[in-house]
Design an enzyme around this catalytic site. Structure first.
Site, short mmCIF file in Angstrom:
data_model
loop_
_atom_site.label_atom_id
_atom_site.label_comp_id
_atom_site.label_asym_id
_atom_site.label_seq_id
_atom_site.Cartn_x
_atom_site.Cartn_y
_atom_site.Cartn_z
N LYS A 181 0.85 -1.19 0.00
CA LYS A 181 0.00 0.00 0.00
C LYS A 181 0.89 1.24 0.00
CE LYS A 181 -1.51 2.52 3.18
NZ LYS A 181 -1.31 3.77 2.42
N GLU A 257 10.70 0.92 9.58
CA GLU A 257 11.66 1.96 9.18
C GLU A 257 10.99 3.29 9.46
OE1 GLU A 257 14.70 1.48 8.20
OE2 GLU A 257 14.69 -0.66 7.79
N CYS A 291 14.31 10.60 5.46
CA CYS A 291 14.42 10.20 6.86
C CYS A 291 15.85 10.34 7.35
CB CYS A 291 13.95 8.76 7.02
SG CYS A 291 14.77 7.66 5.87
N GLU A 388 11.34 16.15 13.62
CA GLU A 388 11.83 15.90 12.26
C GLU A 388 11.33 17.04 11.37
OE1 GLU A 388 10.27 12.24 10.60
OE2 GLU A 388 12.13 11.89 9.51
P1 NAP Z 1 3.28 8.45 7.42
O1 NAP Z 1 2.31 9.53 7.56
O2 NAP Z 1 3.64 7.67 8.62
O3 NAP Z 1 2.71 7.48 6.29
C1 NAP Z 1 3.44 6.36 5.85
C2 NAP Z 1 2.49 5.36 5.24
O4 NAP Z 1 1.60 4.90 6.24
C3 NAP Z 1 1.62 5.92 4.13
O5 NAP Z 1 1.40 4.91 3.17
C4 NAP Z 1 0.32 6.22 4.86
O6 NAP Z 1 -0.79 6.23 4.00
C5 NAP Z 1 0.26 5.05 5.80
N1 NAP Z 1 -0.59 5.22 6.97
C6 NAP Z 1 -0.87 6.33 7.66
N2 NAP Z 1 -1.70 6.04 8.70
C7 NAP Z 1 -1.93 4.70 8.63
C8 NAP Z 1 -2.70 3.80 9.42
N3 NAP Z 1 -3.39 4.20 10.48
N4 NAP Z 1 -2.72 2.50 9.06
C9 NAP Z 1 -2.03 2.06 7.99
N5 NAP Z 1 -1.28 2.88 7.22
C10 NAP Z 1 -1.23 4.18 7.54
O7 NAP Z 1 4.67 8.96 6.82
P2 NAP Z 1 4.91 9.83 5.51
O8 NAP Z 1 4.54 11.23 5.81
O9 NAP Z 1 4.30 9.18 4.32
O10 NAP Z 1 6.49 9.69 5.36
C11 NAP Z 1 7.37 10.47 6.07
C12 NAP Z 1 7.91 9.71 7.27
O11 NAP Z 1 8.51 8.49 6.84
C13 NAP Z 1 9.02 10.46 7.98
O12 NAP Z 1 8.85 10.35 9.36
C14 NAP Z 1 10.29 9.73 7.52
O13 NAP Z 1 11.37 9.84 8.42
C15 NAP Z 1 9.80 8.35 7.43
N6 NAP Z 1 10.67 7.55 6.55
C16 NAP Z 1 11.49 6.63 7.13
C17 NAP Z 1 12.36 5.90 6.34
C18 NAP Z 1 13.28 4.89 6.94
O14 NAP Z 1 13.80 4.06 6.19
N7 NAP Z 1 13.48 4.88 8.24
C19 NAP Z 1 12.38 6.11 4.95
C20 NAP Z 1 11.52 7.06 4.39
C21 NAP Z 1 10.66 7.77 5.22
P3 NAP Z 1 -1.55 7.61 3.64
O15 NAP Z 1 -0.52 8.68 3.66
O16 NAP Z 1 -2.12 7.36 2.33
O17 NAP Z 1 -2.56 7.78 4.73
#
Ligand code: NAP
Length: 484
Positions: A181, A257, A291, A388
């Site tokens: 997803k 991650e 990230c 962040e």
């Molecule tokens: P996010 O808001 O946590 O969303 C990540 C994914 O989770 C999206 O597909 C989102 O879908 C989904 N999601 C949100 N709420 C959910 C729920 N209740 N149940 C299931 N899925 C859910 O993060 P983002 O804004 O997309 O990405 C930025 C974050 O990712 C930052 O904190 C960054 O540090 C982190 N990141 C970490 C790494 C690593 O390798 N450590 C790499 C890249 C990014 P929707 O957005 O469609 O709701």
């Protein structure tokens, strides 16, 4: 370069990818171009019903896929790698259109993202157990590695291709089937990746993709399915924590991650020009939305004035504009909430006494742009040091010793990435060994590499992706005790 938007979009499927077919649902999600703030296309919007169908398809395909020869799995992954490289221009255009990064960086992600499939095609044929003699007696110890089983993968928007291939590659290599997803902001790249798997000859149901505007409800349908064996997530720590709670009841294998808050240490003896060059990559790559992005700069007083001046000059030289314009080196942020948050963090720091050395505001144009910013004299209670940033803002704090820099660096619940600059390799390594971080760049502003273990400690996550370790996340070990 002008992107032929209509041409690229004509090649991208828009339906839910279930059991080898793209299914339209009747409902749609708009895909927004962050450079304009307007929708440029839409894809189908899936529900819990589609998620259940995708799980059915993944479970139906699981036994046959687990039983394929490793070489067959490797060959499919290798063909998919070749197709991504062949379709480089399309993948790069899609990422720039839906996520905003400069086109040159999107090309970089195509190569990086594709490489996970090539790397894991090579790993698929090297899954080994072991046979050994028990230390006492005549017993023998045999271990066998098996695929974990059906996997649910959830990916963020910031690296729309690589975050998918980093999970799908090892899962398929291990013999697992997948439901993935992507984030709703960036569905096109993932759907185009599904097309590459179809064209590479991947059997129906082995990978399935659900795109949805209701990620919580839709994901729940999969997370509560007793046939699911593993959850792999990349995204924020906040959402990761929620998912870990959901994974606790069925005791799922999890890989997490999560978010970062990378410290960037410039020690007293650092080569300042090298540190500035590294900082430009560590801070501004991917529009600051990585990230691994340097989030806090701890700079020794002896080099602080020169470092800040040179970093501000280089930052002021970045060209802000749509990622599709070849001259742009800094694209827009992904959406309005991200833009608002970056503005708030800068305002909070300035209210508390930080000095704006360059930037500090939004440019007067449509889209979600923020001017690349360097803040000096940032007070230690500023939110920008704790949260962040996920945007092009570099807060600098002056320190008086290595100990002080390391102590401040470790005062965070995150532990994903850190950077250390020092001319003295022993001094640098001493700092490296004391940093609480899963990954560290020593005199290096970028470390991501499919052949290296990527992941964090503390609240930055669990498990590793890429490298040999990345495959283990999708394998179970069966131990057989043998009496001779
Ligand atoms: P996010 O808001 O946590 O969303 C990540 C994914 O989770 C999206 O597909 C989102 O879908 C989904 N999601 C949100 N709420 C959910 C729920 N209740 N149940 C299931 N899925 C859910 O993060 P983002 O804004 O997309 O990405 C930025 C974050 O990712 C930052 O904190 C960054 O540090 C982190 N990141 C970490 C790494 C690593 O390798 N450590 C790499 C890249 C990014 P929707 O957005 O469609 O709701």
């Amino acid at each position: 370069m002008r992107i032929d938007i209509a041409g690229v979009l004509s090649r991208v499927p828009t339906g839910q990818f279930i059991g080898g077919e793209f299914r339209e649902t009747g409902a749609t999600i708009d895909v927004i171009d962050p450079a304009t703030g307007g929708a440029f296309t839409s894809v189908s919007d899936g529900t819990a019903e589609h998620a259940r169908a995708a799980m059915d398809a993944a479970c139906d395909a699981a036994d046959a896929w687990a039983a394929t020869d490793p070489r067959e799995r490797a060959d499919v992954l290798r063909r998919a790698f070749d197709l991504i490289i062949e379709r480089r221009d399309d993948f790069a255009a899609l990422m720039t259109l839906e996520m905003g990064k400069p086109l040159s960086e999107s090309y970089g992600e195509v190569d990086y993202g594709a490489e996970f499939l090539r790397w894991f095609s090579e790993e698929a044929v090297r899954i080994e157990g072991r046979y050994s003699q028990a230390p006492a007696g005549g017993g023998r110890i045999l271990t066998i590695k098996k695929p974990v089983g059906p996997v649910f993968a959830i990916t963020p928007w910031n690296f729309p291709l690589a975050m998918g291939t980093r999970k799908i590659g090892p899962a398929l290599a291990a013999g697992c089937t997948v439901v993935i997803k992507p984030a709703k902001q960036t569905p096109l790249t993932m759907l185009y990746l599904m097309q590459a798997f179809v064209d590479a000859g991947l059997p129906a149901g082995v990978v399935n993709c659900i795109v949805t505007s209701a990620s919580g409800k839709t994901s729940e349908a999969i997370l509560t399915d007793p046939r699911l064996r593993k959850l792999t997530f990349t995204g924020s720590t906040e959402v990761g924590r929620t998912l870990l709670h959901q994974a606790a009841d069925p005791v799922l294998r999890t890989s997490m991650e999560l978010g970062g808050n990378a410290p960037f240490l410039v020690l007293e003896d650092a080569d300042v020009d090298a540190a500035v060059a590294g900082a430009m990559v560590a801070k501004y790559r991917n529009n600051g939305e990585a990230c691994t992005a340097a989030n806090r700069f701890y700079v020794h007083r002896a080099v602080a004035e020169e470092f800040q001046r040179k970093l501000a000059e280089a930052t002021a030289g970045l060209a802000v504009g749509p990622g599709a314009d070849e001259s742009s080196t800094m694209g827009p942020l992904v959406d309005q909430p991200s833009l608002d948050k970056v503005g708030e963090l800068v305002d909070d720091a300035v209210d508390k006494g930080a000095k704006v050395l360059t930037g500090g505001s939004r440019p007067d144009r449509a889209g979600f742009f923020y001017t690349p910013t360097v803040l000096g004299d940032v007070p230690r209670d500023a939110r920008v040091l704790r949260e962040e940033i996920f945007g092009p803002v570099a807060p600098v704090v002056v320190v008086d010793s290595d100990d002080e820099a390391i102590d401040l660096a470790n005062r965070s619940e995150f532990g994903l990435m850190g950077y250390v600059y020092s001319r003295d390799i022993s001094r640098g390594l001493r700092a490296v060994e004391r940093l609480e971080s899963g990954m560290i760049g020593l005199n290096s502003g970028k470390v991501s590499n499919p052949a290296a273990p990527f992941g964090g400690v503390k609240q930055s996550g669990l498990g590793r992706e890429g490298s040999h370790e990345g495959l283990e996340e999708y394998l179970e070990v069966t131990y057989v005790g043998i009496t001779l």
